[in-house]
Design a protein around this motif. Structure first.
Motif, PDB file in Angstrom:
ATOM      1  N   HIS A   1      -3.433   2.574  -3.705  1.00  0.00           N
ATOM      2  CA  HIS A   1      -3.305   4.028  -2.968  1.00  0.00           C
ATOM      3  C   HIS A   1      -4.563   4.504  -2.797  1.00  0.00           C
ATOM      4  CE1 HIS A   1      -0.967   8.316  -3.935  1.00  0.00           C
ATOM      5  NE2 HIS A   1      -2.173   8.222  -2.697  1.00  0.00           N
TER       6      HIS A   1
ATOM      7  N   SER B   1      -2.127   7.261   3.606  1.00  0.00           N
ATOM      8  CA  SER B   1      -1.401   5.848   3.835  1.00  0.00           C
ATOM      9  C   SER B   1      -2.644   4.856   4.144  1.00  0.00           C
ATOM     10  CB  SER B   1      -0.561   5.849   5.294  1.00  0.00           C
ATOM     11  OG  SER B   1      -1.534   6.200   6.157  1.00  0.00           O
TER      12      SER B   1
ATOM     13  N   THR C   1       0.951  -1.180   0.078  1.00  0.00           N
ATOM     14  CA  THR C   1       0.027  -0.117   0.035  1.00  0.00           C
ATOM     15  C   THR C   1       0.860   1.228  -0.082  1.00  0.00           C
ATOM     16  OG1 THR C   1      -0.232  -0.202   2.298  1.00  0.00           O
ATOM     17  CG2 THR C   1      -1.691  -1.114   1.198  1.00  0.00           C
ATOM     18  N   ASN C   2       0.136   2.473  -0.510  1.00  0.00           N
ATOM     19  CA  ASN C   2       0.891   3.552  -0.499  1.00  0.00           C
ATOM     20  C   ASN C   2       1.075   4.225   1.049  1.00  0.00           C
ATOM     21  OD1 ASN C   2       1.916   5.949  -2.168  1.00  0.00           O
ATOM     22  ND2 ASN C   2       0.268   7.013  -1.053  1.00  0.00           N
TER      23      ASN C   2
END
Ligand code: DGJ
Length: 714
Positions: free
Chosen positions: A85, A94, A73-74
């Motif tokens: 994302h 996040s 994940t971002n």
């Protein structure tokens, strides 16, 4: 990671409840030959611990721990490209995903494992779906992203799948090209950094690059050796494959919709489902991987994948726009004479205010042009019925010419920038299929034709323009939705057609091979690989598509492209696909015509082996002056071998061709069939063992010559 607490094998339904501690729990997803192991870490996150050959001793999976986070994940600790994302409404970009539970259920041919992860802070949920097909060793992955929080979120990147590899070297083969020059393979090593294979052409998405790849792991994959991942995205629109090698030499492969200009907001509780990423892993090279995908596709994906296919005569290259009712009636007679199953009427039959006499006008107005077809399509279907052939019709329902009544009435249905000059590709524009009214209209084109003319037995569905100058009146507030909503709108129309006309075969065409994907093929029985029907070029093009798609879906027509090639060479190339003719029979000599008629008969008897057997690519056209491909029936009692000499050198040394996939202990009768003069070929017998170890001479030094052999178990 601690010792394994639990060992869970895909096969029994398991539902773990959220309040337990899952650390070190393993999820093992297996097919007959492959195994994927996902492990929950001490931190509750899920890791891909293994993806490779299935281990013989199930207890060994317990030794596989750690790995890379399965769906990165971002905004957290990872330094490289994320699969997901999400932008939260407080500006926090996040996402942290922890394992919640997983479920395994049976599906035809395999299992589906659904793993739920969630973000403990924002409540977002991610469901990773893995379908695993036992016999075919094919995996199908997709992802659902659910806004489980209280506020809307924006999803910016939303991959269907993320896979991780850790090998000394990686070699990517992509298939790119141009109109009439599709699927040219290019292999390149991957080093630190990113390589993306993507498209943002929207409708005609695959015009420059095909939605599939081969990844040699450790070394470039060969036809029969090497570890290779072959993957393809089932999405009739913008796709992206991102290959990123990190600082430790690990590779991540991220596959999905191209996030380019496609950010989406999700309301509270809303779910976004990605398309399927379809893949197989082989340790025996590209050939085995292709056969895995072919088998899987025919059984589980392609419309009527196990059914028969019709041979046809198409009028496009014989007439282009220049025809009338009498001409078509005589062509229907020619279809009958040739012995094919169907006559297909291509472009140029519709529109009255702006008759479709060229590609400059008429698209959008789907009434027969009265002075060309005074008695309508009905006269043609009646003639076809009388002659005992089926009737098929070309449409291009997603498009409009500015010179059309539809455009005059519904400019608001067109994708074009409101405050700039219009831009035309092949003199036309794309209709906005995100708009449900446009979906109704497009469905109505097929529905009206079928209601009025129920004897229409086939559609060729064309799509000649990409989406450019992107603007939708329907999506006014959120233009970034258009690329995805367009494809969903298309599927909505195709679902309605499939529901009302479940047995209607259709060809997916897009100005040649502009649309060649497995989601499209859920609705279409076949596809048009390229407008380039030069048989020499087709040896390469069909070779390229065969890496992922079975022969059954590759339409191959005999035309006049490359008149240097004999009719036999052209027919033999087309017999290695779904055979059709797009040629004026009067241009053929009596001998050529009688050869074509014999070839249709030969093809009909060989069809079960060519379309439903195992394909073995024996000699690549890329490797020299010759090419050979064999199709072996599933019970190995028959094999059809095609051999081509393209431009051999003077006095060239010829090498025997070794067969593959035969029964080594059986004796085969080998006969050259489909000879131009109708004569019988010499018959010889060999064991399968001999044919596969020693081989037989099938090549010659004749330019543009070809031969077909039938091998029959005695
Ligand atoms: C493009 C297709 O690829 C051709 O086969 C033909 O149908 C033309 N369009 C007709 O305009």
């Amino acid at each position: 990671m601690k010792s394994i607490k639990k060992y869970l094998v895909a096969g029994c339904a398991i539902l773990a409840s959220a309040q337990l501690s899952f650390a070190n729990e393993q999820i093992v997803i297996q097919t007959d030959s492959l195994g994927m192991v996902l492990t929950v870490g001490d931190n509750g996150r899920l890791y891909q611990s293994y993806f490779g050959k299935r281990l013989v001793n199930p207890a060994d999976y317990a030794n596989l721990t750690g790995g890379t986070e399965v769906y990165l994940t971002n905004g957290m600790e990872d330094y490289f490209e994320p699969a997901l994302h999400i932008n939260h409404s407080d500006g926090n970009a996040s996402t942290l995903l922890k394992y919640r539970n997983h479920k395994v259920s049976s599906i035809p041919g395999g299992k589906e494992t659904v793993i739920t992860l969630s973000d403990p802070v924002y409540g977002d949920e991610v469901r990773l779906r893995y379908k695993s097909y036992d016999k075919e060793n094919v995996f199908v992955s997709s992802t659902e992203i659910i806004n489980g929080g209280n506020k809307p979120v924006e999803i910016e990147k939303y991959a269907s799948s993320m896979l991780h590899f850790d090998a000394p070297e990686y070699y990517l083969t992509e298939y790119s090209g141009e109109w009439a020059a599709e699927v040219k393979p290019h292999t390149q090593p991957l080093y630190y950094g990113k390589k993306e294979v993507d498209t943002k052409l929207g409708t005609r998405a695959n015009m420059f690059v095909s939605p599939f790849f081969q990844l040699g792991i450790g070394a470039p994959a060969q036809e029969d050796s090497g570890d290779v991942l072959v993957g393809t995205l089932a999405w009739t629109g913008n796709f992206r494959f991102c290959f990123e090698v990190d600082n430790r030499g690990k590779l991540r492969v991220i596959s999905g919709i191209n996030p380019y200009f496609s950010r989406r907001s999700l309301k509270k509780g809303e779910t976004f489902a990605t398309p399927d990423f379809i893949y197989t892993l082989s340790s025996r090279g590209n050939g085995e991987a292709s056969r895995n995908l072919h088998d899987w596709a025919r059984r589980y994906q392609v419309k009527d994948g196990l059914g028969d296919r019709m041979t046809l005569l198409n009028n496009w290259e014989a007439t282009y726009f220049d025809f009338n009712q009498d001409k078509l009636i005589s062509l229907i007679g020619e279809a009958k004479e040739l012995g094919v199953d169907m006559f297909l009427l291509d472009d140029g039959w519709f529109a009255n205010k702006y008759p479709r006499h060229s590609d400059t006008q008429g698209l959008g107005d789907w009434d027969e042009t009265a002075d060309k077809l005074p008695d309508g399509i009905g006269r043609l279907t009646a003639e076809a019925k009388k002659q005992g052939v089926k009737f098929g019709l070309w449409i291009e329902p997603e498009m409009v010419n500015p010179k059309s009544e539809l455009y005059e009435k519904h400019k608001d249905w067109v994708i074009t920038l409101p405050n700039r000059d219009e831009y035309y590709f092949r003199n036309q524009l794309v209709l906005d299929l995100a708009n449900p009214k446009v979906q109704d209209y497009v469905f109505g084109i097929v529905d009206n034709l079928m209601t009025k003319y129920p004897d229409i037995a086939f559609f060729k569905w064309d799509c000649n323009s990409p989406i450019t100058n992107i603007w939708s009146n329907y999506e006014k507030q959120d233009q970034q939705r258009l690329y995805v909503d367009y494809v969903r709108g298309l599927y909505n129309v195709l679902d309605r057609i499939a529901a009302k006309y479940p047995d209607l075969p259709m060809m997916l065409c897009s100005g040649g091979g502009g649309r060649t994907d497995y989601e499209g093929l859920r609705y279409f029985t076949e596809m048009w690989p390229s407008d380039n029907t030069d048989p020499v070029e087709r040896l390469f093009i069909q070779w390229g598509y065969s890496q992922v798609f079975p022969t059954k879906v590759q339409c191959a027509h005999v035309t006049t492209w490359n008149r240097d090639a004999s009719v036999k060479f052209r027919v033999n190339t087309a017999m290695m696909g779904k055979l059709g003719f797009d040629i004026n029979l009067h241009d053929l000599s009596p001998e050529e015509l009688s050869y074509c008629k014999q070839s249709v008969k030969d093809y009909n008897s060989l069809k079960p082996v060519i379309l439903d057997g195992d394909q073995y690519r024996l000699v690549s056209p890329h490797s020299g002056n010759h090419a050979a491909t064999a199709f072996v029936s599933k019970n190995r009692d028959k094999c059809v071998l095609f051999a081509f000499d393209v431009y051999p050198r003077y006095d060239e040394k010829l090498t025997d061709v070794r067969l593959k996939g035969l029964d080594p202990s059986a004796i085969y009768r080998v006969e050259e069939i489909n000879r131009f003069d109708g004569s019988k070929g010499e018959v010889k017998t060999y064991s399968g063992d001999y044919l596969m170890k020693v081989g037989i001479p099938v090549f010659s030094t004749g330019k543009l010559s070809s031969r077909v052999y039938l091998l029959t178990k005695v």
